[in-house]
Design a protein around this motif. Sequence first.
Motif, PDB file in Angstrom:
ATOM      1  N   ILE A  36       0.848  -1.057   0.107  1.00  0.00           N
ATOM      2  CA  ILE A  36      -0.170   0.027   0.016  1.00  0.00           C
ATOM      3  C   ILE A  36       0.901   1.209  -0.219  1.00  0.00           C
ATOM      4  N   PRO A  37       1.911   1.303   0.754  1.00  0.00           N
ATOM      5  CA  PRO A  37       2.695   2.488   0.812  1.00  0.00           C
ATOM      6  C   PRO A  37       3.349   2.794  -0.616  1.00  0.00           C
ATOM      7  N   LEU A  38       3.727   1.619  -1.132  1.00  0.00           N
ATOM      8  CA  LEU A  38       4.325   1.719  -2.484  1.00  0.00           C
ATOM      9  C   LEU A  38       3.504   2.119  -3.373  1.00  0.00           C
ATOM     10  N   VAL A  39       2.145   1.844  -3.438  1.00  0.00           N
ATOM     11  CA  VAL A  39       1.200   2.335  -4.353  1.00  0.00           C
ATOM     12  C   VAL A  39       0.848   3.809  -4.284  1.00  0.00           C
ATOM     13  N   ILE A  40       0.947   4.327  -3.130  1.00  0.00           N
ATOM     14  CA  ILE A  40       0.789   5.597  -2.784  1.00  0.00           C
ATOM     15  C   ILE A  40       1.937   6.295  -3.068  1.00  0.00           C
ATOM     16  N   VAL A  41       3.273   5.868  -3.020  1.00  0.00           N
ATOM     17  CA  VAL A  41       4.505   6.684  -3.643  1.00  0.00           C
ATOM     18  C   VAL A  41       4.273   6.669  -5.034  1.00  0.00           C
ATOM     19  N   MET A  42       3.984   5.547  -5.860  1.00  0.00           N
ATOM     20  CA  MET A  42       3.717   5.355  -7.212  1.00  0.00           C
ATOM     21  C   MET A  42       3.030   6.301  -7.938  1.00  0.00           C
ATOM     22  N   ILE A  43       1.661   6.544  -7.089  1.00  0.00           N
ATOM     23  CA  ILE A  43       0.735   7.537  -7.478  1.00  0.00           C
ATOM     24  C   ILE A  43       1.408   9.019  -7.448  1.00  0.00           C
ATOM     25  N   MET A  44       2.126   9.201  -6.416  1.00  0.00           N
ATOM     26  CA  MET A  44       2.624  10.426  -6.321  1.00  0.00           C
ATOM     27  C   MET A  44       3.634  10.691  -7.472  1.00  0.00           C
ATOM     28  N   TRP A  45       4.517   9.914  -7.693  1.00  0.00           N
ATOM     29  CA  TRP A  45       5.559  10.043  -8.856  1.00  0.00           C
ATOM     30  C   TRP A  45       4.872   9.989 -10.062  1.00  0.00           C
ATOM     31  N   LEU A  46       3.617   9.229 -10.219  1.00  0.00           N
ATOM     32  CA  LEU A  46       3.228   9.257 -11.596  1.00  0.00           C
ATOM     33  C   LEU A  46       2.678  10.637 -11.719  1.00  0.00           C
ATOM     34  N   VAL A  47       1.880  11.188 -10.828  1.00  0.00           N
ATOM     35  CA  VAL A  47       1.500  12.631 -11.182  1.00  0.00           C
ATOM     36  C   VAL A  47       2.539  13.607 -11.519  1.00  0.00           C
ATOM     37  N   LYS A  48       3.631  13.504 -10.758  1.00  0.00           N
ATOM     38  CA  LYS A  48       4.718  14.535 -11.068  1.00  0.00           C
ATOM     39  C   LYS A  48       5.401  14.254 -12.558  1.00  0.00           C
ATOM     40  N   ILE A  49       5.282  12.993 -12.789  1.00  0.00           N
ATOM     41  CA  ILE A  49       5.785  12.558 -14.169  1.00  0.00           C
ATOM     42  C   ILE A  49       5.029  13.210 -15.410  1.00  0.00           C
ATOM     43  N   ILE A  50       3.681  13.039 -14.969  1.00  0.00           N
ATOM     44  CA  ILE A  50       2.657  13.656 -15.958  1.00  0.00           C
ATOM     45  C   ILE A  50       2.652  15.039 -16.388  1.00  0.00           C
ATOM     46  N   GLU A  51       2.974  15.878 -14.952  1.00  0.00           N
ATOM     47  CA  GLU A  51       3.030  17.069 -14.896  1.00  0.00           C
ATOM     48  C   GLU A  51       4.373  17.570 -15.865  1.00  0.00           C
ATOM     49  N   THR A  52       5.514  16.884 -15.712  1.00  0.00           N
ATOM     50  CA  THR A  52       6.482  17.094 -16.277  1.00  0.00           C
ATOM     51  C   THR A  52       6.670  17.130 -17.782  1.00  0.00           C
ATOM     52  N   VAL A  53       6.056  15.858 -18.084  1.00  0.00           N
ATOM     53  CA  VAL A  53       6.265  15.495 -19.592  1.00  0.00           C
ATOM     54  C   VAL A  53       5.010  16.249 -20.287  1.00  0.00           C
ATOM     55  N   PHE A  54       3.969  16.531 -19.958  1.00  0.00           N
ATOM     56  CA  PHE A  54       2.941  17.320 -20.459  1.00  0.00           C
ATOM     57  C   PHE A  54       2.831  18.618 -19.991  1.00  0.00           C
ATOM     58  N   HIS A  55       3.914  18.982 -19.440  1.00  0.00           N
ATOM     59  CA  HIS A  55       3.791  20.719 -19.175  1.00  0.00           C
ATOM     60  C   HIS A  55       2.731  21.237 -18.446  1.00  0.00           C
ATOM     61  N   HIS A  56       2.139  20.343 -17.374  1.00  0.00           N
ATOM     62  CA  HIS A  56       0.948  20.759 -16.819  1.00  0.00           C
ATOM     63  C   HIS A  56       1.232  20.759 -15.355  1.00  0.00           C
ATOM     64  N   ASP A  57       0.255  21.608 -14.763  1.00  0.00           N
ATOM     65  CA  ASP A  57       0.365  21.818 -13.098  1.00  0.00           C
ATOM     66  C   ASP A  57      -1.034  21.522 -12.666  1.00  0.00           C
ATOM     67  N   PHE A  58      -0.973  20.269 -11.780  1.00  0.00           N
ATOM     68  CA  PHE A  58      -2.222  19.977 -11.167  1.00  0.00           C
ATOM     69  C   PHE A  58      -2.500  20.653  -9.728  1.00  0.00           C
ATOM     70  N   GLY A  59      -1.436  21.526  -9.606  1.00  0.00           N
ATOM     71  CA  GLY A  59      -1.843  22.352  -8.367  1.00  0.00           C
ATOM     72  C   GLY A  59      -3.115  22.777  -8.013  1.00  0.00           C
ATOM     73  N   PHE A  60      -3.862  23.041  -8.915  1.00  0.00           N
ATOM     74  CA  PHE A  60      -5.163  23.703  -8.599  1.00  0.00           C
ATOM     75  C   PHE A  60      -6.064  22.668  -8.196  1.00  0.00           C
ATOM     76  N   LEU A  61      -5.617  21.421  -7.888  1.00  0.00           N
ATOM     77  CA  LEU A  61      -6.520  20.463  -7.302  1.00  0.00           C
ATOM     78  C   LEU A  61      -6.078  20.170  -5.681  1.00  0.00           C
ATOM     79  N   GLY A  62      -5.178  21.185  -5.501  1.00  0.00           N
ATOM     80  CA  GLY A  62      -4.651  21.136  -3.980  1.00  0.00           C
ATOM     81  C   GLY A  62      -5.846  21.910  -3.089  1.00  0.00           C
ATOM     82  N   ILE A  63      -5.693  21.959  -1.631  1.00  0.00           N
ATOM     83  CA  ILE A  63      -6.402  22.352  -0.931  1.00  0.00           C
ATOM     84  C   ILE A  63      -6.514  24.076  -0.926  1.00  0.00           C
TER      85      ILE A  63
END
Length: 236
Positions: free
Chosen positions: A16-43
Amino acid sequence: MESHDDKRLLLNSMFIPLVIVMIMWLVKIIETVFHHDFGFLGIKPLTAEGLPGILLFHFLHGDWKHLLANTVPVLVLGTSLYYFYRPIANKILLILIFSTGLLTWCGARTGVHIGASALVYGLTFFLMLSGFIRRDRKLIVISLIVVFLYGSLVWGLYPKYAIENNISWEGHLSGFIMGIVLALFYKDEGPQAEEFVWEDDEDEDDEDEDNDKDPYWDIPQPDKNDLTIVYRFRKK
């Protein structure tokens, strides 16, 4: 056999911890590759727009340095949670994810709050306090290791230091509060200190005597005539 079981338990605890870490990394990779910022989904505190961030802000990070800083703690602390507190680990993790987000949304300063730091603080202080409360030797050792590795996180609760370093101290505080609350609330669930039962030797002796087929007081005694015969025979 024991060592094989321990390895299997450790690997299962990492899942489970590894799945959480993988999601964190996947989000950052997508942001980097597609030059997108998901920060608007923050609190965004006290706004309807910021409500999704209550669950999502743990998986969003400002840059790679921010992500790397949270990766190892999430993996190490999460694995410790599932290894030593498996019966209640899912409950603890889910409550921490939701409650830290909710507290941050309710009480943080204006801005966008992102990062898994709130979860890290929650896991840290849960593990720290839980071992001491349960008085189990293994769990106390884990608590001391966590104190040694992550005790410096207390500086992240200091508003001036956090603000100067662009850190969400409110998220850290929510993790601190919920880690303590959950350690106290679930103190009677999950692993507990070993109980040593001392057996009374006297009771054991009594029981052995009761079970003895031929206790000494039940041995038939010869009558006086028999004794006389034996005595006279020996005298001759």
